[in-house]
Scaffold this motif. Structure first.
Motif, PDB file in Angstrom:
ATOM      1  N   ALA A 124      51.467  58.955  21.838  1.00 36.03           N
ATOM      2  CA  ALA A 124      52.857  59.018  22.295  1.00 36.03           C
ATOM      3  C   ALA A 124      52.976  58.677  23.779  1.00 36.03           C
ATOM      4  CB  ALA A 124      53.431  60.405  22.035  1.00 36.03           C
ATOM      5  N   GLU A 125      51.890  58.884  24.531  1.00 36.92           N
ATOM      6  CA  GLU A 125      51.907  58.618  25.963  1.00 36.92           C
ATOM      7  C   GLU A 125      51.223  57.303  26.324  1.00 36.92           C
ATOM      8  OE1 GLU A 125      49.919  62.013  27.528  1.00 36.92           O
ATOM      9  OE2 GLU A 125      51.483  63.436  26.912  1.00 36.92           O
ATOM     10  N   PHE A 126      50.781  56.560  25.317  1.00 35.53           N
ATOM     11  CA  PHE A 126      50.007  55.340  25.550  1.00 35.53           C
ATOM     12  C   PHE A 126      50.912  54.168  25.887  1.00 35.53           C
ATOM     13  CE2 PHE A 126      47.746  51.559  23.741  1.00 35.53           C
ATOM     14  CZ  PHE A 126      46.685  51.553  24.637  1.00 35.53           C
ATOM     15  N   ASN A 127      50.629  53.500  26.996  1.00 36.17           N
ATOM     16  CA  ASN A 127      51.361  52.311  27.419  1.00 36.17           C
ATOM     17  C   ASN A 127      50.480  51.097  27.158  1.00 36.17           C
ATOM     18  OD1 ASN A 127      52.673  50.186  28.759  1.00 36.17           O
ATOM     19  ND2 ASN A 127      53.483  51.552  30.337  1.00 36.17           N
ATOM     20  N   ARG A 128      50.640  50.519  25.975  1.00 39.05           N
ATOM     21  CA  ARG A 128      49.752  49.431  25.562  1.00 39.05           C
ATOM     22  C   ARG A 128      49.813  48.231  26.504  1.00 39.05           C
ATOM     23  NH1 ARG A 128      48.030  47.223  19.866  1.00 39.05           N
ATOM     24  NH2 ARG A 128      47.503  45.071  20.380  1.00 39.05           N
ATOM     25  N   SER A 129      51.005  47.830  26.870  1.00 37.00           N
ATOM     26  CA  SER A 129      51.152  46.640  27.714  1.00 37.00           C
ATOM     27  C   SER A 129      50.488  46.842  29.071  1.00 37.00           C
ATOM     28  CB  SER A 129      52.629  46.289  27.894  1.00 37.00           C
ATOM     29  OG  SER A 129      53.333  47.363  28.491  1.00 37.00           O
ATOM     30  N   ALA A 130      50.589  48.056  29.628  1.00 34.31           N
ATOM     31  CA  ALA A 130      49.978  48.332  30.927  1.00 34.31           C
ATOM     32  C   ALA A 130      48.457  48.309  30.828  1.00 34.31           C
ATOM     33  CB  ALA A 130      50.455  49.676  31.456  1.00 34.31           C
ATOM     34  N   VAL A 131      47.920  48.922  29.775  1.00 37.37           N
ATOM     35  CA  VAL A 131      46.474  48.947  29.594  1.00 37.37           C
ATOM     36  C   VAL A 131      45.943  47.534  29.337  1.00 37.37           C
ATOM     37  CG1 VAL A 131      44.594  49.804  28.146  1.00 37.37           C
ATOM     38  CG2 VAL A 131      46.480  51.312  28.772  1.00 37.37           C
ATOM     39  N   GLN A 132      46.675  46.771  28.546  1.00 37.61           N
ATOM     40  CA  GLN A 132      46.256  45.408  28.240  1.00 37.61           C
ATOM     41  C   GLN A 132      46.270  44.542  29.490  1.00 37.61           C
ATOM     42  OE1 GLN A 132      48.437  43.664  25.013  1.00 37.61           O
ATOM     43  NE2 GLN A 132      47.014  41.967  24.769  1.00 37.61           N
ATOM     44  N   ALA A 133      47.284  44.703  30.329  1.00 39.82           N
ATOM     45  CA  ALA A 133      47.369  43.928  31.566  1.00 39.82           C
ATOM     46  C   ALA A 133      46.229  44.292  32.503  1.00 39.82           C
ATOM     47  CB  ALA A 133      48.713  44.176  32.242  1.00 39.82           C
ATOM     48  N   MET A 134      45.924  45.589  32.605  1.00 37.26           N
ATOM     49  CA  MET A 134      44.833  46.024  33.471  1.00 37.26           C
ATOM     50  C   MET A 134      43.493  45.503  32.974  1.00 37.26           C
ATOM     51  SD  MET A 134      42.096  48.277  33.703  1.00 37.26           S
ATOM     52  CE  MET A 134      42.401  49.402  32.334  1.00 37.26           C
ATOM     53  N   ALA A 135      43.240  45.663  31.666  1.00 40.01           N
ATOM     54  CA  ALA A 135      41.956  45.260  31.101  1.00 40.01           C
ATOM     55  C   ALA A 135      41.709  43.763  31.255  1.00 40.01           C
ATOM     56  CB  ALA A 135      41.889  45.649  29.625  1.00 40.01           C
ATOM     57  N   GLY A 136      42.774  42.977  31.174  1.00 42.76           N
ATOM     58  CA  GLY A 136      42.622  41.534  31.283  1.00 42.76           C
ATOM     59  C   GLY A 136      42.575  41.008  32.696  1.00 42.76           C
ATOM     60  N   SER A 137      42.870  41.867  33.664  1.00 40.97           N
ATOM     61  CA  SER A 137      42.929  41.408  35.058  1.00 40.97           C
ATOM     62  C   SER A 137      41.670  41.742  35.847  1.00 40.97           C
ATOM     63  CB  SER A 137      44.144  42.037  35.756  1.00 40.97           C
ATOM     64  OG  SER A 137      43.995  43.448  35.863  1.00 40.97           O
ATOM     65  N   VAL A 138      40.713  42.428  35.217  1.00 40.34           N
ATOM     66  CA  VAL A 138      39.505  42.833  35.933  1.00 40.34           C
ATOM     67  C   VAL A 138      38.270  42.284  35.233  1.00 40.34           C
ATOM     68  CG1 VAL A 138      40.637  44.958  36.704  1.00 40.34           C
ATOM     69  CG2 VAL A 138      39.207  45.000  34.650  1.00 40.34           C
ATOM     70  N   GLU A 139      37.167  42.320  35.945  1.00 38.06           N
ATOM     71  CA  GLU A 139      35.869  41.945  35.377  1.00 38.06           C
ATOM     72  C   GLU A 139      35.081  43.230  35.132  1.00 38.06           C
ATOM     73  OE1 GLU A 139      31.699  39.682  36.638  1.00 38.06           O
ATOM     74  OE2 GLU A 139      33.451  39.599  37.951  1.00 38.06           O
ATOM     75  N   TRP A 140      34.777  43.504  33.869  1.00 33.43           N
ATOM     76  CA  TRP A 140      34.077  44.735  33.533  1.00 33.43           C
ATOM     77  C   TRP A 140      32.597  44.594  33.845  1.00 33.43           C
ATOM     78  CZ3 TRP A 140      37.002  48.829  32.731  1.00 33.43           C
ATOM     79  CH2 TRP A 140      38.321  48.634  32.314  1.00 33.43           C
ATOM     80  N   LEU A 141      32.050  45.564  34.562  1.00 34.14           N
ATOM     81  CA  LEU A 141      30.674  45.476  35.060  1.00 34.14           C
ATOM     82  C   LEU A 141      29.690  46.370  34.324  1.00 34.14           C
ATOM     83  CD1 LEU A 141      31.443  45.453  38.900  1.00 34.14           C
ATOM     84  CD2 LEU A 141      31.127  43.490  37.362  1.00 34.14           C
ATOM     85  N   GLY A 142      30.180  47.408  33.653  1.00 36.85           N
ATOM     86  CA  GLY A 142      29.252  48.265  32.920  1.00 36.85           C
ATOM     87  C   GLY A 142      29.773  49.672  32.720  1.00 36.85           C
ATOM     88  N   LEU A 143      29.147  50.361  31.769  1.00 36.81           N
ATOM     89  CA  LEU A 143      29.515  51.733  31.433  1.00 36.81           C
ATOM     90  C   LEU A 143      28.306  52.630  31.636  1.00 36.81           C
ATOM     91  CD1 LEU A 143      31.557  53.766  30.124  1.00 36.81           C
ATOM     92  CD2 LEU A 143      30.493  53.186  27.930  1.00 36.81           C
ATOM     93  N   ASP A 144      28.524  53.743  32.314  1.00 38.14           N
ATOM     94  CA  ASP A 144      27.464  54.721  32.557  1.00 38.14           C
ATOM     95  C   ASP A 144      27.899  56.058  31.952  1.00 38.14           C
ATOM     96  OD1 ASP A 144      25.367  56.254  33.497  1.00 38.14           O
ATOM     97  OD2 ASP A 144      26.159  56.428  35.538  1.00 38.14           O
TER      98      ASP A 144
END
Length: 227
Positions: A124-144
């Protein structure tokens, strides 16, 4: 239940004779989409997903990572043997596995997986468009993955502390979170998270002035580190 990895037939070919002025990039993108559409339809026809599961062309995650390549979640396993089955609809066996798959989904741009692995309240609190825009605008470097707590076979709740590293513009950044998961209808889902969590307080016994110094010098505390 995932039965196996279906590979698209080599006879699927894209032709663009109708638009000779189309750029190479546009042609490649269109060809990838046609291949993706063909693959989705074929996998549905073959009953690939089992259990009556059926994906639309929009819901089917677009694979941009070779199946034999290392999984972007950093587990050390291949994408095919790690997060790909979860992106295709398999249930996560643990909160950590779900957290890894959600990170992988951000890397490949699969917002459907990110959204469908939320609890009702989180959705109910999820903003799909905002998350999608953020995820597509950065280069993911890794998960720890820093630590996990609970989330076992008999648990209904589980926590995963993680740091997701990414580059935004020329700046390296990190998202540090203690993610909280809950089990609903036998499925692990993301509930919420605590940003920049602090470690648990450490209890330290008070050292008297006349006690031996804990540094191991052999002197009294008041004559050593307590001076």
């Amino acid at each position: 239940m995932i039965r196996g990895i279906w590979k698209p037939s080599s006879i699927v070919t894209c032709w663009f004779w109708r638009n000779p002025h189309q750029s190479a990039g546009d042609r490649n993108a269109a060809c990838e989409w046609r291949l993706h559409r063909h693959q989705t339809r074929r996998m549905n026809d073959l009953g690939f997903f089992g259990g009556g599961a059926h994906f639309s062309e929009r819901e089917m995650p677009f694979q941009t990572i070779p199946q034999a390549a290392p999984c972007p979640c950093g587990s050390g396993a291949t994408f095919e043997g790690c997060c790909q089955p979860l992106l295709l609809g398999a249930d996560a066996p643990s909160p950590e596995a779900l957290m890894r798959s959600r990170y992988a989904a951000l890397v490949v741009g699969d917002m459907n997986h990110v959204e469908r692995t939320l609890t009702a309240q989180a959705h109910a609190e999820f903003n799909r468009s905002a998350v999608q825009a953020m995820a597509g605008s950065v280069e993911w470097l890794g998960l720890d993955i820093r630590r996990t707590e609970d989330g076992g076979l008999t648990d209904e709740l589980g926590d995963v502390e993680f740091i997701a590293r990414f580059k935004e513009g020329r700046q390296d950044k990190a998202h540090h979170e203690l993610a909280h998961f809950s089990r609903e209808d036998s499925k692990w889902l993301y509930a919420d998270g605590t940003m920049n969590p602090k470690g648990k307080p450490v209890q330290v016994d008070k050292v008297g002035r006349n006690d031996p110094c804990p540094c191991g010098s052999g002197k009294k505390h008041k004559k050593c580190c307590g001076a």
